[in-house]
Scaffold this active site. Sequence first.
Site, PDB file in Angstrom:
ATOM      1  N   GLU A  49      -9.209  -0.922   6.644  1.00  0.00           N
ATOM      2  CA  GLU A  49      -7.930  -0.827   7.334  1.00  0.00           C
ATOM      3  C   GLU A  49      -8.139  -0.664   8.833  1.00  0.00           C
ATOM      4  O   GLU A  49      -7.330  -1.111   9.640  1.00  0.00           O
ATOM      5  CB  GLU A  49      -7.139   0.365   6.788  1.00  0.00           C
ATOM      6  CG  GLU A  49      -5.737   0.499   7.360  1.00  0.00           C
ATOM      7  CD  GLU A  49      -4.971   1.635   6.735  1.00  0.00           C
ATOM      8  OE1 GLU A  49      -3.840   1.414   6.285  1.00  0.00           O
ATOM      9  OE2 GLU A  49      -5.510   2.762   6.686  1.00  0.00           O
ATOM     10  N   GLU A  95      -3.591  11.133  16.979  1.00  0.00           N
ATOM     11  CA  GLU A  95      -4.012  12.535  17.031  1.00  0.00           C
ATOM     12  C   GLU A  95      -4.949  12.863  15.869  1.00  0.00           C
ATOM     13  O   GLU A  95      -5.954  13.579  16.043  1.00  0.00           O
ATOM     14  CB  GLU A  95      -2.784  13.451  17.005  1.00  0.00           C
ATOM     15  CG  GLU A  95      -1.924  13.403  18.253  1.00  0.00           C
ATOM     16  CD  GLU A  95      -1.095  12.130  18.370  1.00  0.00           C
ATOM     17  OE1 GLU A  95      -0.610  11.840  19.480  1.00  0.00           O
ATOM     18  OE2 GLU A  95      -0.929  11.419  17.355  1.00  0.00           O
ATOM     19  N   GLN A 105       0.855  -1.180   0.000  1.00  0.00           N
ATOM     20  CA  GLN A 105       0.000   0.000   0.000  1.00  0.00           C
ATOM     21  C   GLN A 105       0.895   1.236   0.000  1.00  0.00           C
ATOM     22  O   GLN A 105       1.507   1.575   1.002  1.00  0.00           O
ATOM     23  CB  GLN A 105      -0.908   0.001   1.231  1.00  0.00           C
ATOM     24  CG  GLN A 105      -1.843   1.191   1.312  1.00  0.00           C
ATOM     25  CD  GLN A 105      -2.716   1.147   2.555  1.00  0.00           C
ATOM     26  OE1 GLN A 105      -2.977   0.072   3.097  1.00  0.00           O
ATOM     27  NE2 GLN A 105      -3.166   2.294   3.019  1.00  0.00           N
ATOM     28  N   SER A 133       1.769   6.941   1.879  1.00  0.00           N
ATOM     29  CA  SER A 133       2.565   7.973   2.547  1.00  0.00           C
ATOM     30  C   SER A 133       3.772   8.396   1.714  1.00  0.00           C
ATOM     31  O   SER A 133       4.345   7.608   0.952  1.00  0.00           O
ATOM     32  CB  SER A 133       3.050   7.462   3.900  1.00  0.00           C
ATOM     33  OG  SER A 133       1.968   7.245   4.780  1.00  0.00           O
ATOM     34  N   SER A 166       4.179  -0.935   3.502  1.00  0.00           N
ATOM     35  CA  SER A 166       4.175  -2.212   4.217  1.00  0.00           C
ATOM     36  C   SER A 166       4.384  -3.374   3.253  1.00  0.00           C
ATOM     37  O   SER A 166       3.782  -3.419   2.188  1.00  0.00           O
ATOM     38  CB  SER A 166       2.842  -2.387   4.967  1.00  0.00           C
ATOM     39  OG  SER A 166       2.667  -1.368   5.917  1.00  0.00           O
TER      40      SER A 166
END
Length: 407
Positions: A253, A385, A134, A137, A170
């Site tokens: 996910e 967060e 995936q 990022s 990953s």
Amino acid sequence: MSAPVDNAVVEYVAHVALYRQEFRRYLRELEVADQWRTAVFSSAEDGLAHDATMMARLHADGWNRYGWPEAAGGLGGNEIHRAVYYEELGHAMLPIPAQQWTLETLGPALIRFAPDLAATYMPGYLSGAEWWGQSFSEPESGSDLATLRTRAVDDGAGGFVVNGQKIWTSQGPTAKRLLALVRTGTPESRHRGLTMMMIDAEAPGVTIRPIALASGRRELAEVFFDDVRVDRERVVGDVDGGWAVAMHLMQYERGMYGYAVLNKVLVELGRLREDMVTAGTTPAQRQRFAGVYVDVVAAQARTATTVRRLAAGEAVGADSSIDKLLFGRAEKKANDLILEITREQMIAGAATSGSATGRGGAALDTARAEWWYSRAATVMGGTAEVQRGIIADHILGLPKESRGQRK
């Protein structure tokens, strides 16, 4: 007067119950179960190779195909079947093949938004012949995917040319394909200008560099795209419609992935309990164990609700952020507990010798690697967060935070 009974529902429940019963019997009689249960490896690559053989065995016997549509290589059923699959592996104290984590995240998105790609490639994934990474990022775009800069430009010949860099992919070092979220719109378009694409890891112009974690294992990778050509048929969903794909994917996910992870954590706690009985523990440690166990079971109950909603075809949306918070925290707490109770061996034990709890060699190395990896439990897939911000904005409707303002 009793409520009317939906015969289809009764039949479905009976089918799931039969699947559970027969799968449990199969695992109990599986001749390689003991080797599978105790198999440990000192590298991520060796672990994935072993898990691929177990997926191949389960696929050949049909068990991991339930819960996936026939058009994608499955045998029908839905998310409930897959949840039972993870539960029964946990009941048998058998580790879930690592490839299942990414399959639970990427598979549903492919089935919904690119059924032709799912029909072509998911049978190979289910059989352990390949797995995917995936690629979301980027070095300067982690939880805020709207700022992604990897760019795909129409090449004028029915495809795209992709340039950019991804990080923290990953299973990237061994993945055969990548599901990459790239920018096809202007930088100002933010999430409205993103597109999801399937890119072969061996395509010309793709460079994959494994990232060694603190444990030394190479479970993640950074990926570079240099003039990589991607056919339009590899687009998942619509061009500039990648955000919808990503949002659908994230429900899984945080929901299905979370449910599977918590079954894995319960297996780890079961092994820890055996260690505690063998080596002896203090009342405070037993009380801590009970507290962590309650946290894990509570998180599992929450993700079970999400699994049922997904199976019913509901859009979970922002609610899945609650799942992510709970299972990320529970996973981290469980691994901290394992370190606390087996601290002497985990920190000072030799990886080449046995231990009072029976853990040594590759088993000790694996336990350490699991603890290191759990440090990212509340970060990967969107930080805690960010999840709290989503809950505050979209569920609780709290006022927006004022930034950069002085009284």
